[in-house]
Design an enzyme around this catalytic site. Structure first.
Site, PDB file in Angstrom:
ATOM      1  CE  LYS A  43       5.544  -1.297  -4.203  1.00 50.40           C
ATOM      2  NZ  LYS A  43       5.929  -2.667  -4.595  1.00 50.40           N
ATOM      3  CG  ASN A  44       3.050  -0.374  -1.107  1.00 52.61           C
ATOM      4  OD1 ASN A  44       3.137  -0.559  -2.377  1.00 52.61           O
ATOM      5  ND2 ASN A  44       3.314  -0.995  -0.347  1.00 52.61           N
ATOM      6  NE  ARG A 113      -3.714  -6.800  -4.221  1.00 51.81           N
ATOM      7  CZ  ARG A 113      -4.908  -7.308  -4.651  1.00 51.81           C
ATOM      8  NH1 ARG A 113      -4.975  -7.913  -5.572  1.00 51.81           N
ATOM      9  NH2 ARG A 113      -6.196  -6.989  -4.007  1.00 51.81           N
ATOM     10  CB  CYS A 137       4.596 -10.861  -4.030  1.00 51.05           C
ATOM     11  SG  CYS A 137       6.155  -9.918  -4.292  1.00 51.05           S
ATOM     12  NE  ARG A 142      -1.330  -9.726  -2.998  1.00 49.83           N
ATOM     13  CZ  ARG A 142      -0.254  -8.921  -3.092  1.00 49.83           C
ATOM     14  NH1 ARG A 142      -0.076  -7.965  -2.276  1.00 49.83           N
ATOM     15  NH2 ARG A 142       0.822  -9.294  -4.126  1.00 49.83           N
ATOM     16  CG  ASP A 326       4.274  -5.435   3.174  1.00 43.42           C
ATOM     17  OD1 ASP A 326       3.887  -6.494   2.790  1.00 43.42           O
ATOM     18  OD2 ASP A 326       3.792  -4.721   2.619  1.00 43.42           O
ATOM     19  CB  ILE A 348      -2.331 -10.414   6.093  1.00 40.42           C
ATOM     20  CG1 ILE A 348      -2.387  -9.365   7.373  1.00 40.42           C
ATOM     21  CG2 ILE A 348      -2.523  -9.532   4.900  1.00 40.42           C
ATOM     22  CD1 ILE A 348      -3.554  -9.190   7.701  1.00 40.42           C
ATOM     23  NE  ARG A 418       6.893  -6.098  -8.111  1.00 40.13           N
ATOM     24  CZ  ARG A 418       5.952  -6.542  -7.084  1.00 40.13           C
ATOM     25  NH1 ARG A 418       6.277  -7.372  -6.150  1.00 40.13           N
ATOM     26  NH2 ARG A 418       4.834  -5.836  -6.952  1.00 40.13           N
TER      27      ARG A 418
END
Length: 438
Positions: A43-44, A113, A137, A142, A326, A348, A418
């Site tokens: 996805k990213n 995002r 999320c 961020r 993640d 992070i 998601r």
């Protein structure tokens, strides 16, 4: 859009979220995961490619697309901007010949995002953009200030009005953009914007994630001249005419990592198809320290075999190639089984220990000291009703349920949809006792 239409969209969205909120996962623990499991497209990696299609008119084809809520949200956004999108199975055809809008509205992007990635391509194509500040999320602040400061260096004028970024530019000029901190979406936004800038743009302290390399490859296939992705310095020779292309998205390294951790936690023996070793080296190192055996297999993939007892490890999250934030929550679930005390330092996001309280409900012995978690492994998790707070926390609770005694009920699983495509079906196919119920 009229006020009445916006109200209707909000009401429908609330009903859909309610439907997802009523769904839950029931997991009966104690079963080893054995067999083959397939990793979906990332996805990213896919989302930046979707937005990059806005840079030039033409017809694009992107394959190996996961079927996820964030993908559908992006499809809806592209349609609102005027693109024609045909999203079927695991591929998408996008025609960007006639953009009708330069606005990414709050109603569509408030849950995602990655919507901020519309900003660079719209500015490059239209000379102006109006993009709602993004959501996603709730794992910590961020801010997108690094994106905006970088765009200003290329000549963009920016203001914040009523929750929107209002941006415009007359003439894009290449320059050096230095990020005070590596930012993945910030790096991607500047890369896309700079393809249309006059002269050379250099991004210093750029993010190094594999998804950055994927975007460079896609843009270069479109005719851009970009080098250095995967390092801290990326160079973009701007001004070349771009053309549409066809592209296959890379596998999802975080989904692969999640399955690796699940195999290790259950004492399993899994072949994980399409897992890329080079994308997972930090995680592989820590799993091997735990006593897990990992090897490459012919073709694309890894074999993960776990033997008890697991050993404790110390983990510190960081930007790629360091240990990925993640995978932190999933790893914490595994470490509840390790014989001894492990530590996880989260560098992070400040709110990314929200899963700790839910793991404690299942019997985990975890202490929090600022951004450090001490996990005293005891292997004594018991099933309980728990609530997912974000995407990766959802995966963590699934892994905890797989190793717990009794039945675990994971609520608020709409986060899962998601970022994981039919995760319960994939796990069931390798032996997990897991069901999605209303």
């Amino acid at each position: 859009m009229s006020l009445s239409n916006k109200t209707l969209i909000n009401e429908i969205d609330s009903l859909l979220l309610l439907e997802f909120d009523l769904q839950r996962l029931l997991i009966k623990g104690g079963v080893r995961l054995v067999g083959e499991i397939n990793v979906s497209g990332a996805k990213n990696a896919a989302l930046p490619l979707f937005f990059a299609t806005l840079l030039t008119p033409g017809k694009f084809e992107i394959t190996n697309i996961p079927r996820l809520r964030d993908i559908q949200t992006t499809v809806d956004l592209l349609k609102q901007l005027g693109a024609e999108v045909d999203y079927t199975d695991h591929s998408v055809n996008i025609s960007t010949d006639d953009l009708k809008s330069h606005e990414a509205p709050y109603d569509l992007v408030r849950t995602m995002r990655a919507s901020v990635l519309a900003l660079g391509p719209l500015l490059a194509r239209c000379g102006k953009a109006r993009v709602s500040l993004p959501g996603g999320c709730a794992i910590g602040a961020r801010p997108i200030n690094l994106h905006l400061e970088g765009m200003k260096k290329l000549g963009v004028k920016i203001s914040l009005e009523n929750g929107y970024v209002e941006a415009a530019v007359d003439s894009l000029k290449g320059d050096t953009v230095h990020f005070s901190l590596p930012t993945v979406t910030g790096t991607e936004n500047i890369m896309m914007l700079a393809t249309k800038a006059e002269g050379t743009t250099i991004i210093e302290n750029a993010a190094k994630e594999p998804e950055i390399i994927e975007l460079q490859n896609f843009l270069n296939q479109m005719g851009a001249k970009i080098s250095g992705a995967g390092t801290s310095k990326i160079t973009i020779q701007g001004g070349d005419k771009l053309k549409p292309t066809k592209y296959k998205v890379m596998p999802d390294r975080i989904e692969a990592g999640t399955f690796m951790i699940a195999a290790a936690a259950t004492g399993g023996d899994l072949i994980i198809k399409n897992a890329v070793y080079e994308h997972l080296t930090a995680l592989i190192t820590k799993l091997e320290e735990c006593g897990v055996k990992i090897e490459k297999i012919k073709g694309d993939g890894l074999r993960v075999r776990a033997y008890e007892p697991l050993k404790p490890v110390n983990i510190s999250t960081g930007p790629f190639p360091d240990f990925p934030t993640d995978c932190q929550a999933q790893m914490m679930a595994l470490l509840t089984k390790a014989k001894g005390t492990s530590t996880i330092v989260e560098n992070i996001f400040e709110n990314r220990f929200m899963h700790v309280q839910e793991l404690q409900r299942m019997g985990a012995n975890i202490e929090l000291r600022g951004n450090t978690a001490l996990i005293h492994g005891n292997g004594g998790l018991t099933g309980a009703p728990v609530m997912a707070t974000d995407l990766r926390a959802s995966a963590s609770l699934i892994i905890a349920g797989l190793i717990a005694n009794g039945v675990t009920e994971v609520n608020r699983i709409y986060h899962l949809d998601r970022g994981y495509e039919k995760i319960e079906e994939k796990l069931k196919n390798v032996g997990a006792n897991i069901d999605r119920v209303n």
